[in-house]
Design an enzyme around this catalytic site. Structure first.
Site, PDB file in Angstrom:
ATOM      1  N   GLU A  59       0.964  -1.263  -0.154  1.00 38.40           N
ATOM      2  CA  GLU A  59       0.005  -0.041   0.011  1.00 38.40           C
ATOM      3  C   GLU A  59       0.833   1.244   0.012  1.00 38.40           C
ATOM      4  OE1 GLU A  59      -0.582  -2.752   1.983  1.00 38.40           O
ATOM      5  OE2 GLU A  59      -2.447  -3.481   1.080  1.00 38.40           O
ATOM      6  N   GLN A  81      -7.325  -1.902  -1.351  1.00 36.62           N
ATOM      7  CA  GLN A  81      -8.435  -3.030  -0.947  1.00 36.62           C
ATOM      8  C   GLN A  81      -9.310  -2.860  -0.001  1.00 36.62           C
ATOM      9  OE1 GLN A  81      -7.068  -7.371  -1.325  1.00 36.62           O
ATOM     10  NE2 GLN A  81      -7.524  -6.650  -3.617  1.00 36.62           N
ATOM     11  N   PHE A  82      -8.847  -2.548   1.155  1.00 32.93           N
ATOM     12  CA  PHE A  82      -9.864  -2.381   2.245  1.00 32.93           C
ATOM     13  C   PHE A  82      -9.205  -1.137   3.006  1.00 32.93           C
ATOM     14  CE2 PHE A  82     -10.777  -6.799   1.424  1.00 32.93           C
ATOM     15  CZ  PHE A  82     -12.225  -6.873   1.915  1.00 32.93           C
ATOM     16  N   ALA A  83      -9.984  -0.489   3.676  1.00 32.52           N
ATOM     17  CA  ALA A  83      -9.467   0.638   4.458  1.00 32.52           C
ATOM     18  C   ALA A  83      -8.482   0.036   5.545  1.00 32.52           C
ATOM     19  CB  ALA A  83     -10.786   1.354   5.110  1.00 32.52           C
ATOM     20  N   ASP A  84      -8.927  -1.221   5.902  1.00 40.38           N
ATOM     21  CA  ASP A  84      -8.076  -1.591   7.072  1.00 40.38           C
ATOM     22  C   ASP A  84      -6.611  -1.876   6.413  1.00 40.38           C
ATOM     23  OD1 ASP A  84     -10.549  -3.324   8.508  1.00 40.38           O
ATOM     24  OD2 ASP A  84     -10.691  -2.686   6.696  1.00 40.38           O
ATOM     25  N   TYR A  85      -6.428  -1.872   5.174  1.00 45.15           N
ATOM     26  CA  TYR A  85      -5.181  -2.149   4.557  1.00 45.15           C
ATOM     27  C   TYR A  85      -4.148  -0.927   4.415  1.00 45.15           C
ATOM     28  CZ  TYR A  85      -7.069  -6.714   3.242  1.00 45.15           C
ATOM     29  OH  TYR A  85      -7.727  -8.139   3.320  1.00 45.15           O
ATOM     30  N   PRO A  88       0.126   0.812   6.279  1.00 47.24           N
ATOM     31  CA  PRO A  88       1.444   0.978   5.709  1.00 47.24           C
ATOM     32  C   PRO A  88       1.511   2.315   4.823  1.00 47.24           C
ATOM     33  CG  PRO A  88       0.541  -1.348   5.380  1.00 47.24           C
ATOM     34  CD  PRO A  88      -0.553  -0.721   5.891  1.00 47.24           C
ATOM     35  N   HIS A 128     -11.333  -6.285   8.044  1.00 53.60           N
ATOM     36  CA  HIS A 128     -11.808  -5.952   6.716  1.00 53.60           C
ATOM     37  C   HIS A 128     -13.316  -5.046   7.260  1.00 53.60           C
ATOM     38  CE1 HIS A 128      -9.848  -9.798   6.294  1.00 53.60           C
ATOM     39  NE2 HIS A 128      -9.567  -9.325   4.860  1.00 53.60           N
TER      40      HIS A 128
END
Lengths: 336, 412
Positions: A59, A81-85, A88, A128
């Site tokens: 990311e 891909q997800f806000a959770d990702y 970084p 997620h």
């Protein structure tokens, strides 16, 4: 034309890819496959891999490359891909993209969009389901947007891509395929049966920084965004409280005028979001409302949010701030 | 400890304060030994260049070997300019260090010992190419002909400061001189440089990009992101790694681990990589030209490890005598870049000790004159502050309402 939010977002990118050769789309799985939520499906085939392409699972690299392109003069629109990702990439977002204009005194700017699916309700567990909007609104130099309808999703995304500054574009993933009022046992509804699922095929924008009144009312103002707009509508119906529901649409810059006018009229305010409570965006809203509308308030401002715990997997619906909790807050506000 | 039990290693420099400098483990090879690789070389064939050390100037000051032949059109006049560039930045560094000690600026970073790298590299770039420098590459700005008034204005945060006091003194930015805004964070700009280079290719603007990073920051995730993405997308970029042996007090071995060289690490990503004597102006000139030509012609990215030594403290906030021998710089086996180019020019009868002394005096005079003129606009000692209201500008293209209200509240 009836569109789901996924289709509306795709259509926004399609419009901009066709209009502006500087627009490029990239992220994990967004190219050939078209994204895990299908938001970019068919775009690579239509515009070629120079315009729409896959990236390594990194990311900070995605955002770092986007900054390089944006400062050069292109208009990248990238996907987490997800806000959770996004964590970084947080360094690149907050200390680089957000401050590029400031630190270079306008020599280099970052007209770029970072899209990311946000919120829970899909049994995604703690990696997620997150709603990190407050981590962006707290940063000087970023705009933060979150649509709640297909019409707004397209118009806001086009406006975001055309904006001269970096925009965080949060997509409530529970709304991708239909409005969701918080009742997970009810039959799912598709956007094709919803008036806001009607999306014009051409270029249009919904301006950043403008809230929408989703439902006029006189007794209490509900400040909501994303999925919570529909939860608020359900809560108002179920509780019978005459609520005015404001969909903020852009969290920063905040449309304080619309908020203030409504609270001055109703004299009551309930704030709702799915993110954790402490230091959440709701705290900011409450501070702004009490500062702007103190003498109009008839009741303490109520706040309904996710609990201050990581988003649980199995107990998802006990975490999700549904219409029951929100309805109780509306009733409580009316008791003062 | 039990025999054969696993034990951690904690890399240590060859010498600490009060010990004798020891560079016996540094293999500098022989000048002129390594050849010029084909322009379309692939990473697999780059092993000797990534593990060895490309040198042009020998100990007697002669340019030798295939890399010397590669730049045989470079005349003594060009090299004399190179010497002047290096002397300029060194003189500026000394003056600005003094200014910081006098309290006129808050912070300064010298590039002493590393002048050849930026000075020679910049002169191989073309207008429109973009550097993504670190804060120790002011030499790029000097060789690009950046205005000394603007440079010093930023150091003093006075009205000549093109950043209007928003950014730290040494974090310059000059788009028209191909010098990207310096963040102050380490590593972050390496991957941004890859993005800019991708934009070079996507917009077909005919320009190329140069990323810069220090040996210490090669440990950051952005370094690996940049090498990976450069390898994946093959944009027109030269990825420079300045290995000056020290990251503040941290010895380079803590960043390199058991890897042999940083160039070898880059080669592991599938990027053709070379390792070069960064204190050899001619070697920097030759390899920069080779790399930039390759990149410009579309053969894909190149990584270059510039092997050098950070003679100066990390910054004005640092005291290297606390962690390394005081005289370590003098023991550096590859000498000083100014001394070495000066020797080469004298050997070739294009320079003399007298001219050197004269030039030194002349540069000092010029820089001091400019410094006085710039200081008249204000320093931290004689403060003529810019309006604090400027801090609200350039946060966004258009000032949003909440910021307008805050500016009003501030009373500025």
């Amino acid at each position: 034309m009836a569109m789901s939010m996924v289709e509306a977002l795709r259509d926004a990118m399609d419009v901009k890819l066709a209009e502006d050769p500087g627009v490029v789309i990239f992220g994990e799985d967004v190219g050939y496959f078209g994204g895990v939520f299908r938001c970019t499906a068919g775009l690579q085939e239509k515009y070629g891999e120079q315009r729409v392409f896959d990236t390594p699972i990194n990311e900070s690299a995605i955002v770092g490359m986007a900054i390089g392109m944006a400062t050069h003069g292109m208009r990248p629109c990238v996907e987490m891909q997800f806000a959770d990702y996004m964590y970084p990439a947080y360094d690149q977002i907050t200390q680089e993209a957000a401050r590029m204009r400031f630190r270079s005194n306008g020599q280099f700017t970052c007209p770029m969009v970072i899209r990311m699916p946000t919120g829970g309700g899909i049994f995604g567990g703690q990696t997620h389901s997150q709603s990190p909007e407050a981590l962006f609104t707290h940063v000087a130099g970023l705009k933060t947007v979150i649509p709640s309808t297909p019409y707004d999703a397209k118009g806001l995304l086009i406006a975001a891509i055309e904006d001269p500054d970096p925009v965080i574009f949060l997509e409530p993933k529970r709304l991708y395929n239909g409005p969701f009022n918080g009742d997970h046992q009810a039959k799912s509804v598709s956007w094709s049966q919803h008036p806001d699922g009607e999306v014009p095929p051409d270029h249009y924008t919904v301006p950043l920084g403008k809230a929408a009144i989703r439902c006029s009312g006189n007794e209490v103002t509900v400040l909501a965004y994303g999925t919570m707009v529909y939860v608020a509508q359900a809560a108002a119906e179920e509780s019978g409280v005459d609520a005015e529901i404001i969909d903020l649409r852009t969290l920063l810059p905040l449309d304080l005028d619309t908020v203030q006018q409504s609270v001055e009229k109703t004299g009551r305010c309930v704030v709702v979001h799915e993110a954790t409570k402490t230091s959440g965006f709701g705290a900011e809203l409450i501070a702004e409302v009490q500062e702007a509308c103190f003498w109009h308030l008839k009741a303490p401002i109520q706040r309904i949010t996710g609990w201050d715990a990581p988003y649980p997997h199995a107990a998802e619906w006990d975490y999700f701030p549904g219409p029951k909790r929100l309805g109780a807050a509306l009733v409580k506000a009316m008791k003062y | 400890m039990k025999k054969n039990a696993p034990a951690l290693t904690f890399p240590k420099p060859p010498a600490r304060p009060n010990e004798s400098p020891d560079f016996s483990s540094v293999d500098v090879g022989v000048a002129g030994e390594l050849g010029v690789p084909p322009i379309d070389i692939v990473a697999a064939d780059c092993r000797p260049y990534a593990n060895g050390l490309i040198r042009v100037l020998n100990d007697e000051g002669h340019a030798v070997g295939p890399w010397a032949d590669f730049i045989d059109d470079v005349d003594l006049e060009f090299l004399t300019q190179g010497l002047r560039d290096m002397m300029t930045i060194r003189t500026l560094d000394q003056r600005m260090l003094n200014a910081q000690r006098q309290g006129k600026t808050s912070f300064y970073v010298q590039c002493t010992g590393e002048e050849a790298i930026g000075c020679a590299f910049q002169r191989q770039l073309q207008p429109g190419d973009m550097n993504f420098p670190t804060y120790r590459q002011q030499s790029l700005l000097i060789a690009a002909g950046y205005s000394m008034e603007l440079l010093m204005g930023q150091l003093y945060s006075n009205e000549l400061d093109p950043m209007q006091g928003r950014q730290l003194p040494v974090m310059h930015s000059s788009r028209k001189d191909g010098f990207f805004s310096i963040s102050g964070n380490l590593g972050t700009q390496y991957i941004q440089a890859v993005g800019w280079a991708m934009a070079n290719a996507l917009t077909d603007d005919g320009k190329i990009t140069a990323g810069w990073i220090g040996d210490g920051a090669t440990a950051s995730n952005d370094f690996h992101s940049a090498l990976l993405c450069a390898s994946v997308y093959q944009p027109p970029i030269v990825l420079n790694i300045v290995n000056n042996q020290w990251a503040i007090s941290t010895y380079t071995g803590v960043a390199s681990g058991k890897s042999r060289t940083y160039a070898a690490r880059a080669r592991g990503y599938g990027i053709p990589s070379l390792r070069v004597d960064g204190n050899d102006y001619l070697a920097v000139c030759a390899v920069s030209r080779w790399a930039l030509t390759r990149v410009r012609q579309g053969y894909g990215p190149v990584a270059i490890e510039w092997f050098t030594y950070r003679t100066a403290p990390h910054s004005t906030s640092d005291d290297p005598s606390a962690y390394r021998p005081r005289d370590e710089a003098k023991a550096w086996p590859l000498g000083d870049p100014i001394d070495r180019l000066k020797q080469h020019l004298i050997v070739n009868e294009a320079w003399s000790e007298e001219r050197h002394v004269q030039t030194q005096a002349q540069l000092l005079d010029e820089i001091t004159t400019t410094q006085k003129a710039v200081e008249a606009h204000g320093t931290l000692v004689d403060n003529k502050p810019l309006s604090p209201a400027l801090m609200f500008n350039e946060v966004f293209a258009e000032m949003p309402e909440h910021l307008r209200r805050q500016r009003q509240e501030s009373g500025f």
